[in-house]
Design an enzyme around this catalytic site. Structure first.
Site, PDB file in Angstrom:
ATOM      1  N   ASP A 363      -6.262   3.102   1.687  1.00 54.08           N
ATOM      2  CA  ASP A 363      -6.202   4.009   0.537  1.00 54.08           C
ATOM      3  C   ASP A 363      -4.770   4.502   0.364  1.00 54.08           C
ATOM      4  OD1 ASP A 363      -8.069   5.855  -1.303  1.00 54.08           O
ATOM      5  OD2 ASP A 363      -6.412   7.045  -0.538  1.00 54.08           O
ATOM      6  N   GLU A 406      -7.800   3.488  -6.028  1.00 55.47           N
ATOM      7  CA  GLU A 406      -6.621   3.156  -5.238  1.00 55.47           C
ATOM      8  C   GLU A 406      -6.991   2.629  -3.848  1.00 55.47           C
ATOM      9  OE1 GLU A 406      -7.326   7.623  -4.661  1.00 55.47           O
ATOM     10  OE2 GLU A 406      -7.571   6.093  -6.200  1.00 55.47           O
TER      11      GLU A 406
END
Length: 486
Positions: A363, A406
């Site tokens: 992430d 993301e």
């Protein structure tokens, strides 16, 4: 020039299709068949099936929405909040309260988990302490992190008090009088009881009824759908799954094994599930088809020509369509839908051959700040650049998928957790030491990674949950680090 040529091809194909269809069906009874079939479909889609769906929905409001109401009352109960804030000195008071709730509303279980002590209070006593590294306890941290607009979730899981029982849980967040999160409470109802209700609906209305979550996974169903895990794998529904999941209500039809089935979908916001009701009309269609067979001789040659022309023309676009279906348009990595099939195959193969397989859930830290500061176009540039950096560090057998937002999920066949950790650290350092040029601005990035290695007979969801738990720990510990879930 290329666009003009494609447009010319399209016009040519449309002209040929129109000409052939008109010449064939104007000389046969095709028009009559089509009108009769459309009339039949219209009646089912707009009248019969929606009416049945409405009746079933009215019945399940009492049967299935009752636990949501009960959990809401528990979460707002003054006793629960005052007891949780009063140092939880007498656990038996909470146990008696949960026992009364369970008995009064005929639930199979009732519970309260304290954020302060992490004790799991059940109608039978204090069962355990919730631990953030325990996969079986991941539900609590998932509920805790729900957005403010979602005060509860509904999920199907094993009962903590009896792991042999599968239960539908309504997990409701509890806040103190100042709006601070202090725990999770709720009740559960037996899956078998709800399944029995669905069987009764099916017998009563002579329709198939089942439920699916927002990802398409079939959550509750009658015995006729045993073995089918999602609407994406429901025979005939593959191409309609996306439309169903993106429409709060809708009428659809699909064919399988020569039978047309009509489907009505309705989103139930309280459960965040879709109610799907199906009806086939094979008997009526057979009568129409028998009449059509008398005229199919004239149409056969035309249909064959159409298929040949369509095959030749559309063949040139097949590879492009396959690529579009396989890859994420922004980052160039594998998209999630295609990746799930690949992931399942590799996991089954590794378990069959007794070979290691690891995953990395990565992430980008503070990605929201990039969007807020530089705009969403800058965020897209960052995602694309990070994805290319990750791909550049992978071996031939490794794969990366844009898992969502993301987040990236890396699949590492034949790699153990140590090798996966080395790769994750290499990726982390590579991104940390770079500066990304975004609209003339140099942006420094960092990433957090959660790693897990597959265990024997582990499911894909369990493996991903363990990696997600490790990623959560990495973020809780300050980000820009790699955490392993052994």
């Amino acid at each position: 020039m290329l666009i003009n040529r494609r447009w010319s091809d399209k016009r040519r194909l449309i002209f040929i299709l129109c000409l052939l269809l008109c010449s064939a069906f104007l000389t046969t009874s095709g028009i009559s068949y089509r009108v009769a079939k459309e009339s039949l479909s219209h009646q089912i889609e707009t009248s019969t099936l929606p009416l049945t769906s409405n009746n079933i929905y009215s019945e399940i409001q009492q049967d299935l929405l009752k636990p949501v109401f009960i959990s809401s009352l528990m979460a707002q109960d003054t006793f629960v909040r005052e007891w949780a804030l009063n140092e939880q000195r007498d656990p038996q008071k909470m146990v008696r309260y949960l026992n009364e709730i369970q008995a009064r509303y005929n639930a199979v279980t009732s519970f309260f988990v304290s954020e302060k002590t992490r004790n799991y209070y059940h109608s039978s006593g204090v069962l355990k302490k919730i631990v953030d590294v325990e996969p079986a306890d991941a539900w609590y941290f998932r509920v805790r992190s729900l957005p403010a607009s979602e005060p509860y979730e509904v999920n199907i899981d094993a009962d903590t008090a009896d792991r042999n029982k599968t239960t539908i849980f309504v997990n409701y967040k509890v806040f103190d009088f100042d709006g601070q999160f202090i725990g999770v409470t709720g009740v559960g109802i037996a899956v078998e009881k709800v399944t029995e209700l669905i069987e009764n609906y099916q017998k009563k209305y002579n329709r198939s009824a089942y439920f699916a979550d927002r990802q398409g996974n079939i959550t509750l169903h009658a015995s006729a759908l045993d073995g089918i895990k999602s609407i994406q794998t429901r025979p005939g529904l593959e191409m309609l799954a996306m439309r169903i999941l993106t429409s709060p209500n809708g009428n659809f039809s699909f064919r399988h094994d020569g039978v047309t089935t009509y489907l009505n979908s309705r989103f139930i916001p309280e459960f965040k599930w879709f109610l799907l009701v199906e009806q086939s009309n094979s008997k009526a269609e057979r009568i129409l088809l028998n009449n059509l067979w008398l005229n199919l001789g004239l149409s056969f040659t035309v249909i064959l020509i159409i298929l040949i022309v369509a095959y030749i023309t559309l063949g040139r676009y097949q590879r492009k369509l396959d690529k579009m279906a396989y890859t994420d348009g922004l980052t160039g990595s594998i998209n999630r839908q295609a990746f799930e099939d690949i992931f399942n195959e590799h996991l089954e193969e590794s378990q069959y051959d007794n070979k290691p397989l690891s995953i990395i859930l990565l992430d980008i830290d503070h990605f929201k700040r990039i969007n807020d500061t530089y705009g969403y176009s800058a965020g897209d540039i960052v995602l694309k650049s990070v994805a290319q950096d990750i791909i550049g560090l992978l071996s031939v057998t490794d794969m990366v998928c844009r898992w969502g937002g993301e987040e990236f999920l890396l699949l590492l066949p034949s790699k153990g957790i140590v090798s996966a950790a080395e790769l994750a650290e290499k990726i982390r350092l590579n991104i940390l030491e770079k500066e990304y040029d975004v609209h003339g601005q140099a942006i420094a990035l960092s990433v957090s990674c959660g790693i897990a290695q597959s265990r024997r007979d582990e499911t894909p969801d369990s493996l991903i949950r363990r990696a997600d738990t490790a990623l959560y720990q990495a973020k809780e510990q300050g980000r820009d680090q790699v955490v392993l879930n052994q």
